[in-house]
Scaffold this active site. Structure first.
Site, PDB file in Angstrom:
ATOM      1  CG  ASP A  87       4.130   6.368  -7.845  1.00 57.23           C
ATOM      2  OD1 ASP A  87       3.134   7.115  -7.759  1.00 57.23           O
ATOM      3  OD2 ASP A  87       4.136   5.314  -8.526  1.00 57.23           O
TER       4      ASP A  87
ATOM      5  CG  ASP B  33      -1.626   3.184  -7.090  1.00 55.89           C
ATOM      6  OD1 ASP B  33      -1.725   2.666  -5.965  1.00 55.89           O
ATOM      7  OD2 ASP B  33      -2.424   4.028  -7.524  1.00 55.89           O
TER       8      ASP B  33
END
Ligand SMILES: [Zn+2]
Length: 191
Positions: free
Chosen positions: A15, A17
């Site tokens: 992922d 952020d």
């Protein structure tokens, strides 16, 4: 149709952020990108163990009109440049520009970005992992036939109690990406 693939690689889908860069609510300017200090050693360790590294990110800020797809591309170019400064080269970045109410097959935990990456980069999804700070991120790994880990950076701490509501639990819940790499490498040895 592509030729039959003989050499398939395991991958770790990261992922963005809250996992590799400090989370900023709907990050919309490349100036705000700050990569966590442990990212370099994490990615290098995974690459040494034979994993492809792919970033997969839900960017509903596009669907919501907070920033344009062009702006997102600038942010990703900056991210690639920042990683390059640390001598890190990743294999790809995929994003979903849609919102929760759009009909698409790519918004995590749906597997569209992972299957696209698998096709582009010769990835064996069953031997692959996800790492992220949302239940969606670890669920993605199981949805594509692999496994997933929840990290406590970013929104991770707030996501822990959501695990109870999910039938599928993560492979592990760990403090950050570096600790996730250790879990992945140990688990991968068992297969
Ligand atoms: Zn999508």
């Amino acid at each position: 149709m592509k030729n039959k693939k003989e050499n398939l690689y395991p991958a770790v889908f990261l992922d963005r952020d809250g996992t590799i860069n400090h989370d900023k609510h709907y990050l919309s300017d490349e100036k705000d990108l700050k990569i966590y200090s442990f990212v370099k050693k994490s990615i290098l360790k995974l690459q040494k163990a034979g994993f492809k590294i792919v970033i997969v990110t839900n960017q509903s800020g596009i669907s919501r009109g907070f920033f344009s797809e062009n702006k997102l591309k600038k942010i990703h170019n900056k991210l690639i440049a920042l990683l390059k400064e640390q001598n890190i080269k990743i294999d790809g970045i995929y994003y979903c520009p849609h919102g929760p109410n759009d009909i698409c097959d790519c918004r995590k935990p749906k597997i569209g970005m992972a299957t696209k990456a698998a096709d582009d980069l010769n990835i064996d999804l069953k031997k692959s992992y996800t790492v992220g700070d949302s239940t969606r991120d670890y669920l993605l790994g199981y949805n594509f036939g692999g496994k997933g880990i929840l990290v406590l950076t970013g929104h991770g701490k707030k996501q822990v109690n959501k695990i109870a509501k999910e039938k599928q639990k993560p492979l592990a819940v760990v403090k950050n990406l570096y600790l996730a790499t250790e879990v992945i490498i140990n688990d991968h040895k068992k297969v």
